[in-house]
Design a protein around this motif. Structure first.
Motif: not given
Length: 337
Positions: A234, A238, A230, A243-244
């Motif tokens: 970052h 993206p 995760k 959408w993450t």
């Protein structure tokens, strides 16, 4: 009086042979034997079979496009087959029909492939709502079977709701599968090591969903890996503003977390459909597919051109010896087209 399917095909596709018309009718009627025979026809390298396959695909095209196309990749040993079987059985419990196109590595020496996915997915392969098709990759780019895209269309025409494409997880196969599916899912191990290495390979950049499998073996390690990934995500731009990329932990062996995975897939489809990205992505993939076929077709015609075949050996030697430049040799050969 309304026409039956056979009469309708005869009227709209008079060029179809009787045997091919029977294949189309069988696929649309959701019969597994005609489905398997149609994919075999598509995979054939015979020129007459290629022509027939294109006619069959054209007849099936109006019945395609309704399935969710899911790409799944990961290194050997990550548990792809166990996960796909658990996911497939879960989806069937929800009333869906599932097709699995498992792309096996082919031997560079013999051209053979393992083709063992039906053995590894024993329960799923025996379920009447499932269809598993291991396809030899024939050493195509990144181990992805050349005809996987056409096979997906045939499965859609046969009424499957979800089509899973499993790749061998080596080379550029991930990129190829991501380019033909709606959502690309990357499976990781809890102790996968340096997450930055995965970014260097560019794999995480194309993932829409990341799953840490075998979390039951070491839950603490799985949570650490989840946190690392995760954090690494970052650092990446993206792929979609809507959408993450979620990072999930699950145990395919114990069927824990499979429902959460499918909920994430459903959320992804809803988010991208609402923004128009879902349809746009499929259109872009279709155009890219067309240009890939044009490129491979031109290369094939070029290599088989009589003048090219006659002059290529001498020009290749001249380039190797330095008596002519690659650009001069290429322009001379291209001049024959």
């Amino acid at each position: 009086m309304p026409m039956n399917m056979s009469e309708s095909l005869s009227a709209t596709r008079p060029d179809l042979e009787a045997a091919d018309r029977a294949l189309v009718e069988g696929v649309i009627a959701r019969q597994l034997r005609p489905l398997a025979k149609t994919i075999t026809l598509i995979e054939s390298q015979r020129e007459d079979h290629k022509a027939r396959a294109q006619q069959v695909l054209e007849a099936l095209l109006p019945h395609t496009g309704g399935a969710m196309r899911v790409g799944i990749s990961g290194v050997p040993g990550v548990g792809k087959s166990t996960f796909i079987e658990a996911l497939g059985l879960y989806l069937i419990e929800q009333g869906l029909r599932v097709a699995v196109l498992a792309v096996d590595p082919s031997s560079s020496v013999t051209g053979g492939s393992i083709l063992g996915d039906k053995t590894r997915m024993e329960l799923l392969s025996q379920n009447p709502a499932a269809f598993i098709r291991p396809s030899p990759s024939a050493c195509s780019l990144g181990g992805v079977a050349e005809k996987t895209r056409e096979s997906m269309l045939v499965c859609e025409a046969a009424g499957f709701d979800v089509i899973i494409v499993e790749t061998v997880g080596v080379g550029q196969s991930e990129t190829a599968v991501a380019g033909m599916t709606d959502i690309f899912c990357l499976l990781q191990l809890p102790n996968a090591g340096d997450d930055l290495q995965a970014i260097k390979k560019g794999i995480m950049e194309i993932a829409d969903l990341i799953v840490i499998n075998k979390a039951d073996i070491d839950p603490a390690a799985a949570m650490r890996a989840r946190s690392q990934i995760k954090t690494a995500l970052h650092m990446l731009r993206p792929a979609s503003p809507n959408w993450t990329v979620p990072v999930l932990t699950l145990s395919a062996l114990h069927k824990q977390g499979v429902a959460d995975f499918w909920n994430a897939v459903t959320d992804y489809r809803k988010a991208l459909t609402a923004s128009g990205e879902f349809a746009a992505k499929r259109q872009q993939q279709a155009m890219a597919w067309m240009w890939e076929l044009i490129d491979s077709g031109l290369r094939s015609r070029f290599r088989n051109h009589p003048q090219v075949r006659h002059e290529l050996p001498a020009l290749a030697r001249a380039v190797e010896e330095g008596s002519t430049t690659p650009s001069v040799a290429a322009l001379r050969l291209l001049g024959h087209l």
